[in-house]
Design an enzyme around this catalytic site. Structure first.
Site, PDB file in Angstrom:
ATOM      1  CG  HIS A 108      10.928  10.302  19.754  1.00 40.98           C
ATOM      2  ND1 HIS A 108      11.866   9.330  19.471  1.00 40.98           N
ATOM      3  CD2 HIS A 108      11.078  10.603  21.055  1.00 40.98           C
ATOM      4  CE1 HIS A 108      12.565   9.061  20.559  1.00 40.98           C
ATOM      5  NE2 HIS A 108      12.106   9.811  21.542  1.00 40.98           N
TER       6      HIS A 108
ATOM      7  CD  GLN B  42      10.583   1.763  22.597  1.00 40.50           C
ATOM      8  OE1 GLN B  42       9.989   1.441  21.564  1.00 40.50           O
ATOM      9  NE2 GLN B  42      11.697   2.487  22.580  1.00 40.50           N
TER      10      GLN B  42
ATOM     11  CB  CYS C 205      19.166   5.624  26.148  1.00 37.38           C
ATOM     12  SG  CYS C 205      17.503   6.060  25.621  1.00 37.38           S
TER      13      CYS C 205
ATOM     14  CB  THR D 267       5.520  29.685  26.465  1.00 34.00           C
ATOM     15  OG1 THR D 267       5.554  30.884  27.255  1.00 34.00           O
ATOM     16  CG2 THR D 267       4.563  29.876  25.298  1.00 34.00           C
TER      17      THR D 267
ATOM     18  CG  ASN E 208      14.471   0.439  25.940  1.00 34.57           C
ATOM     19  OD1 ASN E 208      14.349  -0.206  26.982  1.00 34.57           O
ATOM     20  ND2 ASN E 208      15.540   1.161  25.701  1.00 34.57           N
TER      21      ASN E 208
ATOM     22  N   GLY F 103       9.549  11.416  26.997  1.00 32.48           N
ATOM     23  CA  GLY F 103       9.473  10.323  27.954  1.00 32.48           C
ATOM     24  C   GLY F 103      10.332  10.524  29.180  1.00 32.48           C
ATOM     25  CB  THR F 104      13.810  11.761  29.647  1.00 32.49           C
ATOM     26  OG1 THR F 104      14.479  10.712  28.946  1.00 32.49           O
ATOM     27  CG2 THR F 104      14.684  12.206  30.811  1.00 32.49           C
TER      28      THR F 104
END
Length: 436
Positions: free
Chosen positions: A226, A204, A353, A262, A173, A91-92
């Site tokens: 995740h 979220q 976070c 890659t 979040n 997400g970041t």
């Protein structure tokens, strides 16, 4: 487990983490068993280890596998075509690519950005950095109410001819509030310029509510694996066809030249499977119902144990994620509460976070939803600090976030209610006896 073996006491105390009740699913989720199986099967495959950029058959087969996962992501958000999905590390990075990508295309002209005061740090900190670096980038923050929903009328007033980017998260979040993204898009299209781009961070939201980018009408949308039972270290950015971005990484032409390096095939396979699962509407609705039912059971259980005046609910009952419960307890130290229960119950004092900062400070979300005044002004001052009235310090200090998942059971909820009740009463007793 090498680290644990270095400390026998630590290993003994925390040897069975499976006994801990997990109610911190907005921080991260346990991988779904089908996701794990898909990744194991990929690792066991003897012919799918190739570099997708190679032109030989093994490379071509790997590229096919990546695009198969890309199609699974596309279907989960109802994007129009495969090329609108770019894989990232999470997400970041997706947020950074979206914002950098739009604003750095036109650095020579004045650019106005509209956002909310409770965006993820990967949005707020990036905007702060860009504003410090470029005088022609200006940021405006939309007002929000005590439930964390933005003021649409104020939002409309902020839109200017120079507004080039709007970035409003789909759901918060910390308190779980869901923003009226469709209305935001409608206002932008009606009052904004033709080159105004709209981004929403849906990290979220995916897997907790249905996401349809065609219906939402956004130009860019962030996906984080995740948060909905996929692997960590992988995400995606939806980029509507025709939208141009300046890359933030430079290298070869992977991911249409927007994300060189890659590909992490193993994680991409896991993300694809997680998206395939939530594309099944019956399964998604079943998950949503389970999350909501356990969340509501948790709230009702705590309300029965304490006076309603003692508990302040920061989560909107309707316009919020089905799994999120954000509560403030008067006179309680939330950080201490987490420490009291850290070997029995996993939950958070707010956003994971920034929970581990050395100095206690109120999160931007809790500041923004202040009950003192629903109308406030928010600015960047000379020290780049956010200035505005928010939730009272007493309530903010006693705020916890509890987030369920489809894996959460009724028995776990009942145990969590008992654990929280006892820990809170211990604090209150200690306070009464002067041991605080």
């Amino acid at each position: 487990m090498a680290f644990l073996s270095m400390n026998n006491d630590y290993e003994k105390e925390y040897s069975d983490l499976s006994k801990i009740i997990y109610l911190d699913n907005n921080a991260t989720t346990r991988e779904d068993k089908n996701v794990i199986e898909s990744m194991i099967n990929h690792l066991k495959s003897t012919n799918l280890f190739g570099n997708a950029s190679s032109s030989h058959l093994i490379g071509i087969e790997t590229k096919y596998l990546i695009n198969e996962s890309r199609e699974q992501v596309r279907k989960s958000i109802n994007a129009s075509n495969l090329n609108e999905i770019i894989f990232t590390s999470g997400g970041t990075e997706s947020n950074n690519l979206a914002l950098h990508g739009i604003l750095k295309l036109n650095l020579k002209i004045n650019q106005h950005v509209v956002t909310s005061p409770f965006e993820h740090p990967s949005v707020l900190n990036l905007l702060k950095s860009l504003q410090n670096s470029y005088e022609n980038i200006q940021i405006s923050f939309v007002k929000v109410n005590s439930n964390g929903i933005i003021d649409l009328e104020h939002f409309r007033q902020l839109i200017q001819p120079q507004t080039k980017l709007v970035t409003i998260m789909h759901s918060n979040n910390e308190i779980g509030s869901i923003q009226p993204i469709e209305e935001i898009v409608r206002i932008c299209r009606q009052f904004g310029s033709s080159d105004l781009r709209i981004h929403t961070d849906a990290s979220q939201s995916l897997g907790k509510v249905a996401i349809d980018v065609t219906r939402l009408g956004v130009d860019l949308l962030t996906i984080c694996s995740h948060k909905f039972h996929g692997p960590k270290g992988i995400g995606a950015l939806y980029i509507r066809e025709g939208i141009q971005l300046e890359p933030i990484l430079y290298g070869a032409q992977h991911e249409q030249g927007l994300r060189p390096g890659t590909e992490n095939v193993l994680a991409i396979v896991g993300l694809g499977k997680a998206c395939q699962l939530i594309s099944n509407k019956t399964l998604l609705n079943k998950r949503i119902e389970q999350m909501k039912r356990t969340r509501d059971r948790l709230y009702q259980g705590l309300i029965q144990q304490f006076n309603e005046d003692f508990i302040h609910r920061n989560t909107h009952e309707v316009y919020s994620l089905p799994n999120t419960l954000n509560l403030s307890f008067r006179g309680i130290n939330a950080k201490q509460l987490v420490q009291q229960l850290n070997d029995r119950l996993a939950f958070s004092t707010g956003s994971a976070c920034h929970e581990d900062t050395k100095h206690q400070s109120m999160s931007t979300t809790l500041q923004a939803i202040g009950t003192i005044s629903l109308l406030f002004v928010i600015i960047f001052n000379m020290n780049n600090s956010l200035l505005f009235k928010g939730l009272s310090w007493e309530l903010a200090r006693g705020t916890i976030r509890l987030s369920t998942s489809y894996m959460t059971t009724d028995d776990e909820i009942d145990q969590a209610i008992a654990l929280l009740t006892n820990a809170i009463r211990q604090q209150l007793s200690s306070f009464t006896n002067g041991n605080h």
